[in-house]
Each structure stands twice: as structure tokens, then as C-alpha cells.
Scaffold this active site. Structure first.
Site, mmCIF file in Angstrom:
data_model
loop_
_atom_site.group_PDB
_atom_site.id
_atom_site.type_symbol
_atom_site.label_atom_id
_atom_site.label_comp_id
_atom_site.label_asym_id
_atom_site.label_seq_id
_atom_site.Cartn_x
_atom_site.Cartn_y
_atom_site.Cartn_z
ATOM 1 N N ARG A 1 -0.400 -8.860 13.244
ATOM 2 C CA ARG A 1 -0.989 -7.777 12.440
ATOM 3 C C ARG A 1 -1.879 -8.322 11.328
ATOM 4 O O ARG A 1 -2.896 -7.724 10.996
ATOM 5 C CB ARG A 1 0.124 -6.894 11.859
ATOM 6 C CG ARG A 1 0.690 -5.935 12.913
ATOM 7 C CD ARG A 1 2.085 -5.441 12.565
ATOM 8 N NE ARG A 1 2.122 -4.698 11.346
ATOM 9 C CZ ARG A 1 3.204 -4.558 10.594
ATOM 10 N NH1 ARG A 1 4.350 -5.123 10.942
ATOM 11 N NH2 ARG A 1 3.154 -3.862 9.493
ATOM 12 N N ARG B 1 11.625 -1.853 11.076
ATOM 13 C CA ARG B 1 10.627 -1.518 12.094
ATOM 14 C C ARG B 1 10.504 -2.653 13.102
ATOM 15 O O ARG B 1 10.517 -3.817 12.731
ATOM 16 C CB ARG B 1 9.270 -1.260 11.420
ATOM 17 C CG ARG B 1 9.163 0.139 10.840
ATOM 18 C CD ARG B 1 7.958 0.334 9.969
ATOM 19 N NE ARG B 1 6.719 -0.231 10.501
ATOM 20 C CZ ARG B 1 5.556 -0.190 9.841
ATOM 21 N NH1 ARG B 1 5.481 0.378 8.644
ATOM 22 N NH2 ARG B 1 4.478 -0.723 10.380
ATOM 23 N N ARG C 1 -9.095 1.726 8.837
ATOM 24 C CA ARG C 1 -8.796 0.320 9.112
ATOM 25 C C ARG C 1 -9.934 -0.357 9.861
ATOM 26 O O ARG C 1 -9.828 -1.546 10.152
ATOM 27 C CB ARG C 1 -7.546 0.242 9.980
ATOM 28 C CG ARG C 1 -6.254 -0.154 9.249
ATOM 29 C CD ARG C 1 -5.146 -0.152 10.303
ATOM 30 N NE ARG C 1 -3.960 -0.861 9.940
ATOM 31 C CZ ARG C 1 -2.894 -0.326 9.358
ATOM 32 N NH1 ARG C 1 -2.880 0.925 8.992
ATOM 33 N NH2 ARG C 1 -1.829 -1.080 9.146
ATOM 34 N N LYS D 1 0.832 -1.214 0.000
ATOM 35 C CA LYS D 1 0.000 0.000 0.000
ATOM 36 C C LYS D 1 0.864 1.262 0.000
ATOM 37 O O LYS D 1 0.622 2.187 -0.757
ATOM 38 C CB LYS D 1 -0.926 0.045 1.239
ATOM 39 C CG LYS D 1 -1.900 -1.116 1.325
ATOM 40 C CD LYS D 1 -2.815 -1.006 2.537
ATOM 41 C CE LYS D 1 -2.087 -1.028 3.868
ATOM 42 N NZ LYS D 1 -1.335 -2.273 4.134
ATOM 43 N N ARG E 1 11.542 -5.691 4.951
ATOM 44 C CA ARG E 1 11.331 -4.266 4.678
ATOM 45 C C ARG E 1 12.368 -3.414 5.420
ATOM 46 O O ARG E 1 12.646 -3.641 6.597
ATOM 47 C CB ARG E 1 9.924 -3.857 5.116
ATOM 48 C CG ARG E 1 9.677 -2.352 5.052
ATOM 49 C CD ARG E 1 8.204 -1.996 5.033
ATOM 50 N NE ARG E 1 7.506 -2.320 6.260
ATOM 51 C CZ ARG E 1 6.192 -2.141 6.437
ATOM 52 N NH1 ARG E 1 5.452 -1.676 5.457
ATOM 53 N NH2 ARG E 1 5.643 -2.453 7.581
HETATM 54 P P1 ADP Z 1 1.709 -1.370 7.472
HETATM 55 O O1 ADP Z 1 2.659 -0.567 6.631
HETATM 56 O O2 ADP Z 1 2.249 -2.688 7.820
HETATM 57 O O3 ADP Z 1 0.331 -1.500 6.872
HETATM 58 P P2 ADP Z 1 1.260 0.895 9.195
HETATM 59 O O4 ADP Z 1 2.488 1.704 9.205
HETATM 60 O O5 ADP Z 1 0.130 1.331 8.339
HETATM 61 O O6 ADP Z 1 1.637 -0.615 8.882
HETATM 62 O O7 ADP Z 1 0.703 0.746 10.678
HETATM 63 C C1 ADP Z 1 1.550 0.401 11.759
HETATM 64 C C2 ADP Z 1 0.733 0.367 13.036
HETATM 65 O O8 ADP Z 1 0.185 1.666 13.304
HETATM 66 C C3 ADP Z 1 -0.484 -0.556 13.020
HETATM 67 O O9 ADP Z 1 -0.136 -1.896 13.330
HETATM 68 C C4 ADP Z 1 -1.347 0.098 14.111
HETATM 69 O O10 ADP Z 1 -0.849 -0.208 15.410
HETATM 70 C C5 ADP Z 1 -1.099 1.576 13.873
HETATM 71 N N1 ADP Z 1 -2.080 2.129 12.917
HETATM 72 C C6 ADP Z 1 -1.813 2.646 11.694
HETATM 73 N N2 ADP Z 1 -2.934 3.060 11.101
HETATM 74 C C7 ADP Z 1 -3.955 2.802 11.966
HETATM 75 C C8 ADP Z 1 -5.365 2.976 11.921
HETATM 76 N N3 ADP Z 1 -5.963 3.507 10.850
HETATM 77 N N4 ADP Z 1 -6.077 2.592 12.996
HETATM 78 C C9 ADP Z 1 -5.495 2.065 14.088
HETATM 79 N N5 ADP Z 1 -4.177 1.857 14.180
HETATM 80 C C10 ADP Z 1 -3.397 2.215 13.139
HETATM 81 P P1 ADP Z 2 2.241 -1.864 3.192
HETATM 82 O O1 ADP Z 2 2.234 -0.360 3.192
HETATM 83 O O2 ADP Z 2 1.023 -2.451 2.552
HETATM 84 O O3 ADP Z 2 2.508 -2.445 4.545
HETATM 85 P P2 ADP Z 2 4.811 -1.596 1.793
HETATM 86 O O4 ADP Z 2 4.520 -0.732 0.605
HETATM 87 O O5 ADP Z 2 5.504 -0.999 2.938
HETATM 88 O O6 ADP Z 2 3.441 -2.333 2.247
HETATM 89 O O7 ADP Z 2 5.637 -2.864 1.259
HETATM 90 C C1 ADP Z 2 6.088 -3.872 2.149
HETATM 91 C C2 ADP Z 2 7.467 -4.349 1.682
HETATM 92 O O8 ADP Z 2 7.336 -5.072 0.449
HETATM 93 C C3 ADP Z 2 8.478 -3.234 1.400
HETATM 94 O O9 ADP Z 2 9.759 -3.695 1.757
HETATM 95 C C4 ADP Z 2 8.375 -3.017 -0.116
HETATM 96 O O10 ADP Z 2 9.604 -2.554 -0.670
HETATM 97 C C5 ADP Z 2 8.050 -4.419 -0.607
HETATM 98 N N1 ADP Z 2 7.126 -4.450 -1.757
HETATM 99 C C6 ADP Z 2 6.053 -3.652 -1.970
HETATM 100 N N2 ADP Z 2 5.412 -4.016 -3.102
HETATM 101 C C7 ADP Z 2 6.080 -5.083 -3.600
HETATM 102 C C8 ADP Z 2 5.912 -5.918 -4.753
HETATM 103 N N3 ADP Z 2 4.898 -5.734 -5.622
HETATM 104 N N4 ADP Z 2 6.804 -6.924 -4.943
HETATM 105 C C9 ADP Z 2 7.818 -7.129 -4.058
HETATM 106 N N5 ADP Z 2 8.033 -6.387 -2.962
HETATM 107 C C10 ADP Z 2 7.183 -5.370 -2.732
#
Ligand code: ADP
Ligand code: ADP
Length: 216
Positions: free
Chosen positions: A173, A162, A90, A15, A129
Site C-alpha cells: 500500500r 484489518r 487518491r 488521516k 491498528r
Molecule cells: P488507509 O486507512 O490505510 O489509508 P483506507 O481505508 O483509506 O486505508 O483504504 C483501504 C483500501 O480501500 C485501499 O487500499 C484501496 O484498496 C481502497 N480505497 C480506499 N479509497 C480509495 C480510493 N480513493 N481509490 C481507490 N481505492 C481506494
Molecule cells: P490513516 O487513516 O492515515 O491510514 P489512521 O488514522 O487510521 O491512519 O491511523 C493509523 C494508526 O495509527 C491507528 O492505529 C491510529 O490510532 C494510530 N495513530 C494515528 N495518529 C497517530 C499519531 N499521531 N501517533 C501515534 N499513533 C497514531
């Protein structure tokens, strides 16, 4: 008309990576709720400290705190023409709150790319990541390597893993996503805004699929 796009999908599906592509193509701000919580933690705010108690366990920060934080972000003028939302909403309560916030600008959620990939793909992506300390730019040790190990290509800052990207927290998660976030799939389907994207393809191919939907 403003354009608001909500990136939906499990943790690790890409995302954030794709939100950055859309934000630069459409010249709209990228709003990542996770990045805002992490910035608050870095700055030592009370909200940051509170959020961290949930984030470190892989749980969601309570809706009232999260919604208030996003509402404040929307008060900045750069959101008037639209935004790419990444990680918010979310929960169903957050989605309802978002619709109300956007209505104030005469806006609505225009498109919801729902990106999917199998759990084993998500786990491999999250555990590999590397995130940039200064502004959350995203890399992967195999799939999106920085030019120089440990250093962000874009701003030269340090890359770190992270704490919540360790495997135990990642599994938690994904469970939280299944329980609390998947109801949004039906929510946006019924609004007619959901588009399904196959996230189990290389980054450029996912971007191409997204941009083709956007041009329709
Ligand atoms: P990811 O990149 O894996 O999707 P995020 O950076 O979006 O993770 O989120 C990391 C953490 O921040 C989540 O596991 C949650 O604890 C908190 N968080 C982020 N967005 C939200 C939301 N919209 N509602 C509640 N908690 C959130
Ligand atoms: P999210 O925001 O949904 O948690 P991220 O964009 O942070 O996901 O991506 C999670 C990890 O996967 C990062 O290390 C990113 O560089 C990698 N990644 C994202 N999209 C792809 C893809 N299509 N193929 C392989 N690796 C990816």
C-alpha cells in the site's frame, strides 16, 4: 460558503484519526472512501465484493467505481455545507472528478492537510491498528489504547485488525501511494491549498497543528 477539506498522506499517517477531530470541531461529515467500501463488503453488495478484490491485495479500486461511489455519497444532503474527505482522492483522475463534483454545489477544495511520517512509523501504526466493527472508530495497541482491550470506547462494538494491515499488504500500500497518490501533492500545491503537517508527533500535537492552520 461550504468547507471541503481533503486529508492527504500515506496509509497509516493518521488521516482517519485527524479527520474525525476536524469533523467534530467543524460539525461536518467525515467521508472515508475505505469505510464506505468496507460497509459495502459487510452488506454484501456487488460493489463491496468487487472492491475487496483490490483492497485485499493493497491495490486501488478502479477510478470509475470509486468516483461513482463518492458522487453518490455527495448526493446526500449532509454534504452541502462541506465535508472532511479521508482517502479520496487518491489519483489525479479522482482529484479532477472531485473538483467537478464540488463545482455543482458552488464549492471547491478549501484546504489539503498533507500529513507526513517516515515509513517505519507508518508500518508500526498500521500493524498495531485496531478498527471498530460497527463504525470504523480507530485505536492503536500502543498509541491510542481502548479503555477495554478489544472493545470500542465509543460504541462498545468489537475491535478487529484489518486484513490489509498485515505487514506484506502494508508495504504494498505504501508503494501504491508513492506511485499513484503522490502526484496530488503538486496538484494541490499549484491550487494553493496544501498545508504540510508533521505526522510523526503524538495525536494531540498533530491535531493542534491542524487546528492552528484552520484558524488562519
Ligand atoms: P488507509 O486507512 O490505510 O489509508 P483506507 O481505508 O483509506 O486505508 O483504504 C483501504 C483500501 O480501500 C485501499 O487500499 C484501496 O484498496 C481502497 N480505497 C480506499 N479509497 C480509495 C480510493 N480513493 N481509490 C481507490 N481505492 C481506494
Ligand atoms: P490513516 O487513516 O492515515 O491510514 P489512521 O488514522 O487510521 O491512519 O491511523 C493509523 C494508526 O495509527 C491507528 O492505529 C491510529 O490510532 C494510530 N495513530 C494515528 N495518529 C497517530 C499519531 N499521531 N501517533 C501515534 N499513533 C497514531
Amino acid at each position: 460558503m461550504p468547507t471541503y477539506i481533503v486529508m492527504l498522506g500515506p496509509p497509516g499517517v493518521g488521516k482517519g484519526t485527524q479527520a474525525k477531530v476536524l469533523a467534530s470541531q467543524l460539525e461536518l461529515p467525515h467521508i472515508s472512501s475505505g469505510d464506505i467500501f468496507r460497509e459495502n463488503l459487510k452488506d454484501g453488495t456487488e460493489m463491496g465484493k468487487l472492491a475487496q478484490t483490490y483492497m485485499s491485495k493493497g491495490e486501488l479500486v478502479p477510478d470509475d467505481v470509486t468516483i461513482a461511489m463518492i458522487r453518490e455519497r455527495f448526493e446526500r444532503p449532509d454534504c452541502k455545507n462541506g465535508a472532511i474527505l479521508d482517502g479520496f482522492p487518491r489519483t489525479p483522475a479522482q482529484a479532477v472528478a472531485l473538483d467537478k463534483m464540488l463545482a455543482v454545489f458552488g464549492g471547491k477544495v478549501n484546504m489539503v492537510p498533507f500529513i507526513m511520517a517516515p515509513d517505519e512509523v507508518l508500518i508500526e501504526r498500521l500493524t498495531g491498528r485496531w478498527t471498530c466493527r460497527a463504525s470504523g472508530h480507530i485505536f492503536h495497541e500502543k498509541f491510542n489504547q481502548p479503555r477495554q482491550a478489544g472493545k470500542c470506547d465509543i460504541d462498545g462494538s468489537e475491535l478487529y485488525q484489518r486484513e490489509d494491515d498485515k505487514v506484506e499488504t502494508v508495504v504494498k500500500r505504501i508503494q501504491v501511494y508513492l506511485q499513484q497518490t503522490t502526484p496530488l501533492i503538486e496538484f494541490y500545491k499549484s491550487q494553493g491549498t496544501l498545508v504540510e503537517i508533521n505526522g510523526a508527533q503524538p495525536i494531540d500535537e498533530v491535531s493542534a497543528q491542524l487546528l492552528s492552520f484552520l484558524n488562519k
